[in-house]
Every structure is written in C-alpha cells, then in structure tokens.
Design an enzyme around this catalytic site. Structure first.
Site, short mmCIF file in Angstrom:
data_model
loop_
_atom_site.label_atom_id
_atom_site.label_comp_id
_atom_site.label_asym_id
_atom_site.label_seq_id
_atom_site.Cartn_x
_atom_site.Cartn_y
_atom_site.Cartn_z
N SER A 82 0.63 -0.75 0.22
CA SER A 82 0.10 -0.20 -0.20
C SER A 82 0.97 1.47 -0.06
CB SER A 82 -0.66 0.12 1.37
OG SER A 82 -1.19 1.20 1.34
N TYR A 105 -3.18 -0.71 9.96
CA TYR A 105 -2.90 -1.14 8.51
C TYR A 105 -1.68 -0.72 7.78
CZ TYR A 105 -4.51 -1.76 3.86
OH TYR A 105 -4.31 -1.78 2.37
#
Length: 253
Positions: free
Chosen positions: A135, A148
């Site tokens: 990400s 996350y």
C-alpha cells in the site's frame, strides 16, 4: 502452462487479478475464506481452476492447502500472490484491540505463513516470484490507518529482505504499493478518513489487476501504482522527511 496461487481471491483485487491472469492462459489456484464466492468466481472462469477455502491465520489449514495445490500444479508454482488482507479505518483508540490484532494476523502473519508454506514450490520452479499486496501507506504512516499502515510497513520490509535472501533460490520477491482502490474492503468502511476525501478513490480492482500483471513481467522490487503516488514517493525520496509529515498532517484534517 504457468501457475499463480492467489490468496484473498474471492473478491476485489484478488478476483480481478484471477480474471486477468486467466485471460493470459494461466492456471489458477484460488484461496479465500469465502468458499461460495470462490466457487462462483471459478465458474465464471470456466470451472477448470483449483479452489480451496482458507483462513490464512490457521497454520494447519495453510499447510494442507499448499499440499493440495501442489498435487494440482504438479509441484510447481510460478507466482504466489499474497493478496489477502483486511482494513479498519478510524481513530486508533476507537478500534477494538481484537481488530488491531486481526489486521496484523492476516496482513502480516498470514502472509508469512503462506510464504513459508509455498517456499518449497517456489524454490523448485525456475524463475518463480512472490508478489505481495502492499500500500501507499507503507511509505509514511497514514492517519486513521495506523495498524493497517504498520502492517504494510511490515510487508514492505519482508519483501525487501526476502528478495535478497531468496535470490539464491532464483525467486524474485516484489510488492505492489497502491493508493486507495475501489473495493468492497474500502467501500464498507463506516469511518470516512479525511485523507480519502482529499485524495479520492481513483483506482479500480481491474486497474490493480493490470498492475499486478505488469509487476509479474518486471524486475522492480517495489511496483508503485499511479502518477499521484509516484510523485509523492519521489518527493519523499529527495525532500526532507518533514515535507511528507506535514503533508500527511494536512491531508488528515
């Protein structure tokens, strides 16, 4: 015929990647905890691919899945695509501890389990590679994505380390670093983070499937997605760290 094994294959980026590689003539191994969605995907692809219900947090289940896939693929694996992951957006202190822990167990420990179990197949397949779903939040800690973001930092570190270690076994290890993608995982979030409102969700699962395909034909360790993120990454590389920190602060309000 080449083989790819995909975790989190039943929806979102995993399903789109399955469709993309199927169009290229690859044999697919499809893993997901949602067995019904997995079977529906396989049927839509002609029904000739291998599917297996799997919770990547279960050690014994991961080992059994790899053993069963090995029988399907005759002991070879050209690409392991670690795509399974979960997301909880919100103020750090408002997210339950169990949810923080599950993010790490699926996004990090689950990926490690799969990597360990699949290593023998990758090792005996010439030119094999492992692609990890990462990400843009692995570049700098993203507000309201704390756990996350931490999990994707771990994925980035694991990718870099294993790429060096596994070079001796002719295995290339890569990750795909992407901004926000329009997937069920993002759309179901009840907390709308300011950074999403400011940057928008401009990518689809199909866009990411194309990027995974591009990564599979390149030698880049980190495959960055989108001009917006590539520009940010370049700025982060050449400008003082305070630039990125201040920008993240602005985007989070």
């Amino acid at each position: 015929m080449k083989t790819i094994l995909i975790t989190g294959a039943a929806s979102g980026i995993g399903a789109a990647t399955a469709r993309r590689f199927a169009r290229e003539g690859w044999r697919l191994g499809l893993l997901d905890i949602n067995s019904d969605a997995l079977e529906n995907l396989n049927k839509s692809l002609g029904g000739q691919h291998w599917t297996h219900q799997l919770d990547v947090t279960d050690d014994a289940a991961v080992s059994a899945a790899i053993k069963a896939f090995s029988e399907f693929s005759n002991g070879t694996l050209d690409i392991l695509f670690n795509c399974a992951g979960i997301l909880h957006i919100g103020q750090f202190e408002d997210i339950a501890m169990a949810d923080h822990a599950r993010i790490i167990d699926i996004n990090v420990t689950g990926l490690i389990r799969m990597s360990m179990a699949a290593f023998p197949l990758l090792k005996q397949t010439p030119g094999a590679r492992m692609i990890n779903m990462s990400s843009a939040s692995a570049m700098y800690g993203t507000p309201h994505f704390a756990s996350y973001s931490a999990s994707k930092f771990a994925v980035r570190g694991l990718t870099e380390a294993l790429n060096i270690e596994w070079k001796a076994h002719d295995i290339l290890v890569q990750d795909v670093m992407t901004p926000f993608v329009k997937t069920p995982m993002v759309e179901k979030q009840t907390f709308r983070a300011p950074v999403i409102e400011r940057l928008g969700v401009n990518l689809t699962a199909e866009d990411l499937a194309d990027e995974v395909w591009k990564a599979s034909t390149s030698s880049e360790v980190h495959h960055l997605v989108g001009l917006q993120f590539k520009t940010l990454a370049m700025a982060n590389k050449w400008l003082p760290a305070i630039f990125t920190r201040n920008m993240m602060s602005v985007l989070s309000h």
